[in-house]
Design a protein around this motif. Sequence first.
Motif, PDB file in Angstrom:
ATOM      1  N   LYS A   1       8.955  -8.255 -45.448  1.00 62.83           N
ATOM      2  CA  LYS A   1       7.815  -8.969 -44.875  1.00 62.83           C
ATOM      3  C   LYS A   1       8.038  -9.127 -43.373  1.00 62.83           C
TER       4      LYS A   1
ATOM      5  N   LYS B   1      13.490  -9.763 -46.218  1.00 63.86           N
ATOM      6  CA  LYS B   1      13.297  -9.047 -47.479  1.00 63.86           C
ATOM      7  C   LYS B   1      12.874 -10.004 -48.580  1.00 63.86           C
TER       8      LYS B   1
ATOM      9  N   PHE C   1      -0.231 -10.911 -46.443  1.00 65.66           N
ATOM     10  CA  PHE C   1       0.059 -12.074 -47.275  1.00 65.66           C
ATOM     11  C   PHE C   1      -0.516 -13.326 -46.634  1.00 65.66           C
TER      12      PHE C   1
ATOM     13  N   ILE D   1      10.449  -5.569 -50.731  1.00 61.75           N
ATOM     14  CA  ILE D   1       9.709  -5.244 -49.513  1.00 61.75           C
ATOM     15  C   ILE D   1      10.291  -6.012 -48.332  1.00 61.75           C
TER      16      ILE D   1
ATOM     17  N   SER E   1      13.481  -3.733 -59.403  1.00 55.28           N
ATOM     18  CA  SER E   1      12.378  -4.475 -58.784  1.00 55.28           C
ATOM     19  C   SER E   1      11.859  -3.731 -57.555  1.00 55.28           C
TER      20      SER E   1
ATOM     21  N   VAL F   1       0.097  -4.411 -46.775  1.00 57.96           N
ATOM     22  CA  VAL F   1      -0.416  -5.538 -47.564  1.00 57.96           C
ATOM     23  C   VAL F   1      -0.256  -6.793 -46.733  1.00 57.96           C
TER      24      VAL F   1
ATOM     25  N   GLU G   1       7.790 -18.783 -54.858  1.00 57.19           N
ATOM     26  CA  GLU G   1       7.511 -19.364 -53.548  1.00 57.19           C
ATOM     27  C   GLU G   1       8.022 -20.797 -53.430  1.00 57.19           C
TER      28      GLU G   1
ATOM     29  N   TYR H   1       8.595  -8.142 -54.193  1.00 55.35           N
ATOM     30  CA  TYR H   1       7.152  -7.982 -54.331  1.00 55.35           C
ATOM     31  C   TYR H   1       6.771  -7.896 -55.804  1.00 55.35           C
ATOM     32  N   GLN H   2       7.579  -7.180 -56.559  1.00 55.60           N
ATOM     33  CA  GLN H   2       7.358  -7.048 -58.001  1.00 55.60           C
ATOM     34  C   GLN H   2       8.703  -7.147 -58.701  1.00 55.60           C
TER      35      GLN H   2
ATOM     36  N   VAL I   1       3.869  -1.508 -48.668  1.00 62.77           N
ATOM     37  CA  VAL I   1       4.191  -1.284 -50.080  1.00 62.77           C
ATOM     38  C   VAL I   1       3.768   0.132 -50.431  1.00 62.77           C
TER      39      VAL I   1
ATOM     40  N   ALA J   1       3.501  -6.511 -45.056  1.00 61.09           N
ATOM     41  CA  ALA J   1       4.574  -5.598 -45.473  1.00 61.09           C
ATOM     42  C   ALA J   1       3.951  -4.272 -45.855  1.00 61.09           C
TER      43      ALA J   1
ATOM     44  N   PRO K   1       9.537 -12.867 -58.341  1.00 62.44           N
ATOM     45  CA  PRO K   1       9.222 -13.481 -57.043  1.00 62.44           C
ATOM     46  C   PRO K   1       8.776 -14.928 -57.212  1.00 62.44           C
TER      47      PRO K   1
END
Length: 216
Positions: free
Chosen positions: A131, A5, A215, A129, A126, A213, A30, A8-9, A208, A206, A28
Motif C-alpha cells: 500500500k 506491506k 483504498f 500487496i 496469500s 486499487v 483493520e 489483500y487476500q 494488484v 496499491a 486481513p
Amino acid sequence: MDSYKAVYQGGEGEIVEKKSRFIATVHPIESEEEALEFIAGLKKKYWNATHNCWAFVAGERQELQRCSDDGEPQGTAGRPMLEVLLGEGIHNAAVVVTRYFGGTLLGTGGLVRAYSKAVQAGLKASVIIEKQQGFLLKLETDYNGIGKIQYILGQRGIVITDSEYTEKVKVETLVPQELLAGIREEITEGTNGKAVFLACSPVCFALVDGAPVIFA
C-alpha cells in the motif's frame, strides 16, 4: 509511512512435522475487534484441534501486536508467529495456526520452527500487496502533449487509470507521494506548460496484479 506491506487476500498453508499437522490461516484485518472475531471463528471451525495459536498486527506502524500460545509451551508458538509477520513487514493481518498433534513431541526448538514455517506457508498462499500513500492526479492536455505524458509516466512505472479523448485529452493517474513534485514538473516542461492539472487528491493505493486499487 509512504508505503507498507499488507494482506489483500488471505490464504491457507499447511505443513507436517513428525506427523503433526500445522494449518496456517491468514486474514486481513483493520482492528483488534476484527482480529479477535477472525480468531474466534477459526477456533470454532477447528474445535477439535490440539491447539489454535494466533498472532496479529495492526496499524500503519504495526503499533498493535498480540499473540497467544494457546496451551503450547510459553514462547514456542504465538511469539514466533508474530515475529514472522513483523520480519516480513506485514501490517494489518492476523494468522491462526491450527495444530493436530501427531503423537511425537517436537521440543521447544522444533515447535518454534514449525509454527514459524507454517506462518510462512500461509503468507505464501496469500496475496500480499504494498500500500502506498499517493495522489489521484487528474490533468488535461492537447493531442500533442498526451504522448509526452504517457512517456513520462511510463518511465516511472506509473499507470494511467482513466483517459477521455474529446477536443482535449483528460488523463487520470495514481502517483506515489514521493514522486508527485517531480512528475508535475516533468509534465509541465514536457508539454511546454500546456498541460492543466485539474485535481490532486491524496489517496492510499496499491497495484494488484498490475491494476491499481484505491483504498478508503
